[in-house]
Write a protein that holds these residues in place. Structure first.
Motif, mmCIF file in Angstrom:
data_model
loop_
_atom_site.group_PDB
_atom_site.id
_atom_site.type_symbol
_atom_site.label_atom_id
_atom_site.label_comp_id
_atom_site.label_asym_id
_atom_site.label_seq_id
_atom_site.Cartn_x
_atom_site.Cartn_y
_atom_site.Cartn_z
ATOM 1 N N GLN A 44 0.821 -1.202 0.000
ATOM 2 C CA GLN A 44 0.000 0.000 0.000
ATOM 3 C C GLN A 44 0.859 1.258 0.000
ATOM 4 O O GLN A 44 1.900 1.317 0.653
ATOM 5 N N THR A 46 -0.067 5.220 0.768
ATOM 6 C CA THR A 46 -1.062 6.203 1.166
ATOM 7 C C THR A 46 -0.584 7.590 0.767
ATOM 8 O O THR A 46 0.513 8.008 1.162
ATOM 9 N N SER A 106 -6.857 11.870 2.165
ATOM 10 C CA SER A 106 -5.877 10.847 1.800
ATOM 11 C C SER A 106 -6.544 9.774 0.957
ATOM 12 O O SER A 106 -7.767 9.611 0.976
ATOM 13 N N THR A 108 -5.427 5.600 -0.680
ATOM 14 C CA THR A 108 -4.438 4.526 -0.688
ATOM 15 C C THR A 108 -4.523 3.759 -1.995
ATOM 16 O O THR A 108 -5.601 3.355 -2.426
ATOM 17 N N GLN A 394 3.922 -0.582 4.570
ATOM 18 C CA GLN A 394 3.184 0.458 3.873
ATOM 19 C C GLN A 394 4.142 1.587 3.530
ATOM 20 O O GLN A 394 5.126 1.827 4.230
ATOM 21 N N TYR A 396 4.343 5.858 2.157
ATOM 22 C CA TYR A 396 3.595 7.101 2.282
ATOM 23 C C TYR A 396 4.161 8.158 1.341
ATOM 24 O O TYR A 396 5.375 8.235 1.131
#
Length: 403
Positions: A44, A46, A106, A108, A394, A396
């Motif tokens: 993922q 985000t 946000s 994802t 994850q 970002y």
């Protein structure tokens, strides 16, 4: 491809470079505590829009699928799509845009095992084309590039079986502010790329106030929007910056090492591996501990220094490449006259000479953690804006305020 240069190391994603040269033993591998961890096919990402801007945001995940070596793009689910064949002149590429998050929100998406870039643009979609040799990337140093008047930027990443490397970069330009992060296998989150409070405007004010043509690197749109500051190599390419901007420093370096020795210890974990440089005429020759010449460099011009290529080419080997990386960092940071043992890794002594990479100097001064990729080998001494983990949970990407 217009005035665009052939691909070189400075056009290569620093994150991708780090991941690939790790296999050659030039840099460290993934953290030992994550050895053997299974990195999934996609993870993922985000994306948070804290920009404060009202325009729509468009995202693109473009790169090379490492499992096959094919170039293409990924959609929001992380599904890979190969580029179709290109043309001459280049033909429009398929629309790979992903609608990004609204201001203050946000979203994802998933990113696959790529070596590539995550682009983001404000207000308009980017224009990508396919030549017979592959994807034509934006080249904003070319005033006729179709993306010249679009406000955009990109992050670079490699996700492979050893983990994730993701960075913020200013190797080609300083533009829309953003930061990157990774959530590690132990749950800790690390980030880099954030500017200090007021850092975005502070950078442009400082660059515009720097004498010697550096202000010419700033590009604005007809409506007054500041689009970017070109990296100095691109400024030389399009005539915004003098090709001899670093010449005085190089001449002084050449004079110093005609009568003294420059010692390069390129590997922090191999302190016994040293190379010794002396200038003879137009050449700096490096010898090993046995006195044999292992590589030589011609007197570099400013563009070679800013781009870490041409006369400072750095192949992925164990001798010339590591020496060149060290020299490139030292020239950009102007530490060769103050330290005859390189690399000098203490930031306190960087950019102190009147002749230096003022663009890199002013970027680092505005970074919240002091780290940046203001030139290709800003990772020498670990001053790069990069996060990595061998077991990433994850990633970002935060679009930061223009303040």
């Amino acid at each position: 491809m217009g005035t665009r240069r052939a691909p070189s190391v400075r056009r290569t994603a620093p994150a991708a470079v780090l991941a690939l040269v790790a296999a050659a033993g030039v840099t460290v591998a993934a953290p030992a505590e994550h050895a053997g961890a299974a990195v999934p096919t996609t993870i993922q990402l985000t994306v948070t829009n804290n920009s404060g801007r009202s325009e729509p945001v468009y995202l693109y995940d473009l790169g090379t699928l490492l499992a096959t070596g094919r170039q293409g793009w990924a959609d929001a689910s992380g599904t890979f799509h190969a580029w179709p064949g290109g043309a001459n002149p280049p033909a429009p590429a398929p629309d790979a845009a992903i609608a990004g998050p609204a201001p203050g929100s946000s979203m994802t998406i998933r990113i696959p095992k790529f070596s590539g870039r995550i682009y983001f643009s404000y207000g308009k979609k980017l224009v990508f084309k396919l030549a017979t040799g592959g994807l034509v990337q934006p080249a904003v140093q070319n005033p006729s590039d179709p993306n010249h008047d679009i406000l955009f930027n990109w992050s670079e990443y490699t996700l492979n079986d050893s983990g994730l490397w993701i960075n913020s970069t200013q190797v080609d330009m300083f533009s829309a502010p953003y930061a990157v992060g990774v959530k590690a296998g132990n749950g800790a989150t690390r980030s880099t790329g954030h500017l200090k409070s007021g850092g975005y405007q502070g950078f442009y004010s400082a660059l515009r106030g720097q004498s010697g043509g550096w202000a010419n690197l700033v590009q604005t749109r007809s409506d007054g929007t500041v689009l970017r500051a070109l990296a100095p190599g691109h400024g030389i390419e399009n005539g915004a910056l003098s090709a001899g901007v670093m010449s005085d420093y190089v001449n002084r370096v050449w004079s110093k090492y005609a009568t003294s020795t420059l010692t390069v210890t390129p590997f922090a974990d191999q302190p016994a591996t040293k190379y010794f440089g002396r200038v003879s005429g137009n050449t700096m020759n490096f010898t090993n501990s046995s006195g044999a010449v292992v590589t030589s460099f011609q007197k570099p011009d400013s563009d070679s220094i800013f781009g870490c290529y041409k006369l400072l080419d750095a192949p992925n080997d164990q001798v010339r490449g590591p020496i060149s990386r060290t020299l490139c960092a030292a020239y950009n940071r102007s530490t060769l006259l103050t330290h005859a043992n390189q690399p000098d890794t203490s930031a306190a002594g960087f950019y102190q000479d009147a002749v230096t990479n003022q663009y890199a100097r002013k970027i680092h001064a505005q970074m919240a953690d002091g780290n940046a990729y203001a030139f290709a080998f800003d990772d020498v001494g670990h001053h790069e804006s990069l996060v990595n983990d061998g077991n990433p949970q994850q990633a970002y990407l935060t679009l930061d305020p223009f303040s």
